[in-house]
Scaffold this motif. Structure first.
Motif, PDB file in Angstrom:
ATOM      1  N   THR A 141       0.655  -1.189   0.037  1.00 41.63           N
ATOM      2  CA  THR A 141       0.177  -0.078  -0.022  1.00 41.63           C
ATOM      3  C   THR A 141       0.946   1.197  -0.228  1.00 41.63           C
ATOM      4  OG1 THR A 141      -0.055   0.166   2.404  1.00 41.63           O
ATOM      5  CG2 THR A 141      -1.660  -1.263   1.321  1.00 41.63           C
ATOM      6  N   SER A 142       0.383   2.293   0.062  1.00 44.36           N
ATOM      7  CA  SER A 142       1.013   3.441   0.016  1.00 44.36           C
ATOM      8  C   SER A 142       1.688   3.668   1.655  1.00 44.36           C
ATOM      9  CB  SER A 142       0.204   4.936  -0.083  1.00 44.36           C
ATOM     10  OG  SER A 142      -0.873   4.991   0.851  1.00 44.36           O
ATOM     11  N   ASP A 143       1.393   3.012   2.361  1.00 45.38           N
ATOM     12  CA  ASP A 143       1.728   3.112   3.908  1.00 45.38           C
ATOM     13  C   ASP A 143       2.968   2.127   4.081  1.00 45.38           C
ATOM     14  OD1 ASP A 143       1.819   3.769   6.578  1.00 45.38           O
ATOM     15  OD2 ASP A 143       1.406   1.773   6.826  1.00 45.38           O
ATOM     16  N   GLU A 144       2.805   1.084   3.178  1.00 41.31           N
ATOM     17  CA  GLU A 144       4.183   0.029   2.988  1.00 41.31           C
ATOM     18  C   GLU A 144       4.337  -0.316   1.539  1.00 41.31           C
ATOM     19  OE1 GLU A 144       3.537  -2.541   7.056  1.00 41.31           O
ATOM     20  OE2 GLU A 144       2.786  -3.465   5.196  1.00 41.31           O
ATOM     21  N   PRO A 145       4.919   0.780   1.000  1.00 45.70           N
ATOM     22  CA  PRO A 145       5.242   0.295  -0.573  1.00 45.70           C
ATOM     23  C   PRO A 145       6.251  -0.678  -0.543  1.00 45.70           C
ATOM     24  CG  PRO A 145       6.401   2.418   0.239  1.00 45.70           C
ATOM     25  CD  PRO A 145       5.504   1.883   1.633  1.00 45.70           C
ATOM     26  N   ARG A 146       6.077  -1.388  -2.022  1.00 45.16           N
ATOM     27  CA  ARG A 146       6.494  -2.750  -2.205  1.00 45.16           C
ATOM     28  C   ARG A 146       8.214  -2.451  -2.291  1.00 45.16           C
ATOM     29  NH1 ARG A 146       5.409  -4.532  -8.018  1.00 45.16           N
ATOM     30  NH2 ARG A 146       7.332  -5.668  -7.789  1.00 45.16           N
ATOM     31  N   LEU A 147       8.467  -1.163  -2.465  1.00 49.29           N
ATOM     32  CA  LEU A 147      10.186  -1.026  -2.435  1.00 49.29           C
ATOM     33  C   LEU A 147      10.692  -1.520  -0.967  1.00 49.29           C
ATOM     34  CD1 LEU A 147      10.651   1.851  -4.834  1.00 49.29           C
ATOM     35  CD2 LEU A 147      11.260  -0.758  -5.300  1.00 49.29           C
ATOM     36  N   ILE A 148      10.185  -1.223  -0.075  1.00 51.80           N
ATOM     37  CA  ILE A 148      10.751  -1.555   1.260  1.00 51.80           C
ATOM     38  C   ILE A 148      10.924  -3.306   1.549  1.00 51.80           C
ATOM     39  CG2 ILE A 148      10.045   0.467   2.461  1.00 51.80           C
ATOM     40  CD1 ILE A 148       7.904  -0.960   4.011  1.00 51.80           C
ATOM     41  N   SER A 149      10.355  -3.949   0.641  1.00 52.26           N
ATOM     42  CA  SER A 149      10.643  -5.372   0.847  1.00 52.26           C
ATOM     43  C   SER A 149      11.595  -5.807  -0.281  1.00 52.26           C
ATOM     44  CB  SER A 149       9.384  -5.978   0.781  1.00 52.26           C
ATOM     45  OG  SER A 149       8.737  -5.915  -0.390  1.00 52.26           O
ATOM     46  N   LEU A 150      11.831  -4.866  -1.315  1.00 57.54           N
ATOM     47  CA  LEU A 150      12.441  -5.327  -2.366  1.00 57.54           C
ATOM     48  C   LEU A 150      14.173  -4.567  -2.545  1.00 57.54           C
ATOM     49  CD1 LEU A 150       9.682  -5.415  -5.127  1.00 57.54           C
ATOM     50  CD2 LEU A 150      10.636  -7.206  -3.655  1.00 57.54           C
ATOM     51  N   VAL A 151      14.155  -3.604  -1.611  1.00 58.59           N
ATOM     52  CA  VAL A 151      15.537  -2.694  -1.963  1.00 58.59           C
ATOM     53  C   VAL A 151      16.394  -3.070  -0.963  1.00 58.59           C
ATOM     54  CG1 VAL A 151      16.426  -0.562  -2.085  1.00 58.59           C
ATOM     55  CG2 VAL A 151      14.283  -1.186  -3.672  1.00 58.59           C
ATOM     56  N   PRO A 152      16.064  -2.757   0.557  1.00 61.24           N
ATOM     57  CA  PRO A 152      17.122  -2.726   1.572  1.00 61.24           C
ATOM     58  C   PRO A 152      17.609  -4.143   1.716  1.00 61.24           C
ATOM     59  CG  PRO A 152      15.036  -1.917   2.268  1.00 61.24           C
ATOM     60  CD  PRO A 152      14.623  -2.408   0.983  1.00 61.24           C
ATOM     61  N   PRO A 153      19.008  -4.144   2.095  1.00 60.81           N
ATOM     62  CA  PRO A 153      19.722  -5.365   2.072  1.00 60.81           C
ATOM     63  C   PRO A 153      18.922  -6.545   3.034  1.00 60.81           C
ATOM     64  CG  PRO A 153      21.172  -3.534   2.589  1.00 60.81           C
ATOM     65  CD  PRO A 153      19.693  -3.149   2.626  1.00 60.81           C
ATOM     66  N   THR A 154      18.080  -6.221   4.140  1.00 59.45           N
ATOM     67  CA  THR A 154      17.529  -7.148   4.770  1.00 59.45           C
ATOM     68  C   THR A 154      15.898  -6.697   4.823  1.00 59.45           C
ATOM     69  OG1 THR A 154      19.296  -7.500   6.194  1.00 59.45           O
ATOM     70  CG2 THR A 154      17.242  -8.008   7.094  1.00 59.45           C
ATOM     71  N   HIS A 155      15.228  -7.700   4.670  1.00 60.12           N
ATOM     72  CA  HIS A 155      13.488  -7.563   4.730  1.00 60.12           C
ATOM     73  C   HIS A 155      13.098  -8.361   5.894  1.00 60.12           C
ATOM     74  CE1 HIS A 155       9.613  -8.930   2.971  1.00 60.12           C
ATOM     75  NE2 HIS A 155       9.417  -7.759   3.856  1.00 60.12           N
ATOM     76  N   ILE A 156      12.544  -7.697   6.714  1.00 62.40           N
ATOM     77  CA  ILE A 156      11.944  -8.199   8.028  1.00 62.40           C
ATOM     78  C   ILE A 156      10.442  -8.419   7.985  1.00 62.40           C
ATOM     79  CG2 ILE A 156      11.621  -8.326  10.551  1.00 62.40           C
ATOM     80  CD1 ILE A 156      14.318  -6.439  10.514  1.00 62.40           C
ATOM     81  N   ALA A 157       9.952  -9.499   7.617  1.00 56.83           N
ATOM     82  CA  ALA A 157       8.406  -9.871   7.588  1.00 56.83           C
ATOM     83  C   ALA A 157       7.724 -10.286   8.852  1.00 56.83           C
ATOM     84  CB  ALA A 157       8.031 -10.590   6.414  1.00 56.83           C
ATOM     85  N   VAL A 158       6.691  -9.739   9.163  1.00 55.54           N
ATOM     86  CA  VAL A 158       5.878  -9.995  10.377  1.00 55.54           C
ATOM     87  C   VAL A 158       4.544 -11.148   9.799  1.00 55.54           C
ATOM     88  CG1 VAL A 158       4.557  -9.318  12.457  1.00 55.54           C
ATOM     89  CG2 VAL A 158       6.632  -8.285  11.760  1.00 55.54           C
ATOM     90  N   LEU A 159       4.516 -12.307  10.155  1.00 55.88           N
ATOM     91  CA  LEU A 159       3.526 -13.200   9.822  1.00 55.88           C
ATOM     92  C   LEU A 159       2.716 -14.003  10.918  1.00 55.88           C
ATOM     93  CD1 LEU A 159       2.540 -15.126   7.498  1.00 55.88           C
ATOM     94  CD2 LEU A 159       4.328 -16.725   8.086  1.00 55.88           C
ATOM     95  N   ASP A 160       1.574 -13.859  10.877  1.00 52.59           N
ATOM     96  CA  ASP A 160       0.653 -14.672  11.772  1.00 52.59           C
ATOM     97  C   ASP A 160       0.578 -16.002  11.436  1.00 52.59           C
ATOM     98  OD1 ASP A 160       0.233 -12.449  13.312  1.00 52.59           O
ATOM     99  OD2 ASP A 160      -1.383 -11.717  12.135  1.00 52.59           O
ATOM    100  N   ALA A 161       0.788 -16.865  12.555  1.00 54.32           N
ATOM    101  CA  ALA A 161       1.045 -18.427  12.317  1.00 54.32           C
ATOM    102  C   ALA A 161      -0.422 -18.960  11.509  1.00 54.32           C
ATOM    103  CB  ALA A 161       1.540 -18.969  13.498  1.00 54.32           C
ATOM    104  N   ASP A 162      -1.426 -18.434  12.089  1.00 56.49           N
ATOM    105  CA  ASP A 162      -2.823 -18.746  11.733  1.00 56.49           C
ATOM    106  C   ASP A 162      -3.258 -18.347  10.216  1.00 56.49           C
ATOM    107  OD1 ASP A 162      -3.481 -16.378  12.165  1.00 56.49           O
ATOM    108  OD2 ASP A 162      -4.799 -16.789  13.965  1.00 56.49           O
TER     109      ASP A 162
END
Length: 223
Positions: A141-162
């Motif tokens: 979204t505009s709040d979480e644009p795709r580039l913050i998961s595609l450009v920095p050297p490390t991507h930290i993603a938060v996932l709910d197990a369920d």
């Protein structure tokens, strides 16, 4: 009449009646029948096989896990959103830490060089995971644009197990993509990787060198 209109007219006026869609059998892409523990185990095994790191934590303690990850990896500048609950909670928890929080709600042209040269990691939420392929799916979204998961050297993603589904087909079905297909969905299966003609994998050539998945559990954290 254009060529396109001519072709469509011929299709509509077929002598043997209008075309109908053939019956489709989707059994091959769904119906795995895994339970929650099997889905989690398969997801972790597969994403780990391509250098993805998985950290397990509780819903209440995930920001403590985040802080430990940042410290362990020496991350000084973290890019993240503002409005999503994951970003908002991370901002509150890291307010007294030494990590600099980088705002991403800016026009890309205004901070393109900064993003590519001086941001150490990007933090994002996820919509869910896929057990069969060890993948995350994100809906930027505009709040979480795709580039913050595609450009920095490390991507930290938060996932709910369920939120882990058996297959990609199950994600599409249960999230009603047919009625509202995302225009910018991302499927992420480990850090960035590419291969040469000899099929030798190299990581981090065109994107993040590291992917850390913080899996939040509503109940007991698996050992």
């Amino acid at each position: 009449m254009s060529s396109r209109e001519t072709i469509l007219k011929r299709l509509r006026e077929r002598s043997d009646g209008p075309l109908t869609a053939p019956a489709s059998d989707f059994a091959v892409v769904t119906g795995r029948g895994w339970d929650a523990s099997e889905r989690l185990a398969r997801f972790e095994q597969l994403i780990g096989s391509v250098h993805g790191e998985v950290m397990h934590t509780t819903q209440a303690g995930w920001t403590e896990t985040l802080a430990k990850v940042l410290a362990a990896k020496g991350i000084a500048r973290l890019a993240l959103g503002r409005e999503h609950p994951v970003a908002a909670e991370a901002r509150r928890a890291l307010a007294d830490h030494s990590v600099e929080l980088v705002d991403v709600d800016r026009d890309i042209e205004a901070w393109q060089r900064e993003q590519f040269e001086s941001v150490d990691a990007g933090l994002t939420s996820t919509r869910g995971g896929i057990a069969e392929t060890g993948s995350l799916w994100l809906w930027p979204t505009s709040d979480e644009p795709r580039l913050i998961s595609l450009v920095p050297p490390t991507h930290i993603a938060v996932l709910d197990a369920d939120s882990i589904e058996d297959t990609f087909f199950d994600v599409v079905e249960r999230n009603a993509w047919a009625q509202g297909m995302p225009t910018n969905a991302l499927l992420i299966s480990g850090p960035s990787k590419t291969a040469d003609i000899e099929q030798t994998l190299a990581y981090g050539v065109h994107g993040p060198k590291a992917l850390v998945v913080i899996v939040r559990h509503t109940g007991e954290v698996p050992a």
